[in-house]
Write a protein that holds these residues in place. Structure first.
Motif: not given
Length: 199
Positions: A70-86, A109-116
């Motif tokens: 993606x464009x964010x992963x290809x951007x050399x200006x991004x700080x690769x030492x900080x990772x945000x999990x969404x 790509x989701x969240x843990x949801x045992x009931x689902x």
């Protein structure tokens, strides 16, 4: 009594399968598409086709992409030492619009949801652990939604990452518990990102 044509019935049936679109809304959209010119209606069909044929998940972070990365992963200006999990690509977009996060992302790509019936193995958690294990990341920000499932997912991931020398943080609770990131305004998201706290 007048009958709808088979094509119109099929269009209404397909539109009513969309989230948030009931039968009446589907009928309104179908009649709108019948009224507009052919080019406009077919433009919508082409846009849907293009998305299904061209958009895939980034091979590194699982954001939406039209290439391998993606464009964010290809951007050399991004700080690769900080990772945000969404949880979802739409959460990433919401955080990007706040304009305060300089690092990279990982989309579960989701969240843990045992009931689902959604367990950790159905998410991209293994790929996340693999990224962290490479040693280039110094901080992982858990930006899962502040819901029971989101908090549970963050806790599960935190336990998996505890063995690595990374700082684990969570968004500050400027984001209201029970809310969803994509609906939070950019100021609230900026405050939450800036005031993140250790787990």
């Amino acid at each position: 009594m007048a009958q709808l044509t088979e094509s119109v019935v099929r269009l209404i049936d397909q539109l009513s399968k969309l989230p948030g679109i009931g039968r009446k809304s589907a009928e309104r959209v179908a009649y709108h598409l019948l009224r507009v010119n052919k080019e406009e209606a077919l433009g919508l069909a082409d846009a849907i086709r293009d998305v299904k044929e061209n958009v895939r998940y980034c091979s590194r972070c699982f954001n939406l992409s039209e290439g391998d990365l993606c464009s964010i992963c290809k951007d050399p200006q991004r700080d690769a030492s900080i990772l945000c999990v969404v949880e979802q690509p739409r959460d990433l977009i919401a955080l990007e619009q706040s304009g305060v996060f300089p690092g990279l992302y990982h989309v579960l790509l989701g969240r843990i949801a045992p009931l689902e019936g959604i367990g950790p193995d159905q998410l991209t958690i293994d790929a996340l652990v693999s990224r962290v294990s490479q040693g280039d990341i110094r901080e992982v920000i858990m930006a899962t939604n502040p819901t029971t499932e989101g908090d549970g997912t963050a806790l599960h991931i935190s336990s998996l990452l505890a063995e690595f020398p990374v700082k684990l943080t969570r968004l500050a609770r400027g984001v209201t518990a029970g809310s969803v990131l994509e609906f939070a305004n950019k100021e609230v998201l900026a405050d939450a990102m800036t005031g993140r706290q250790s787990l």
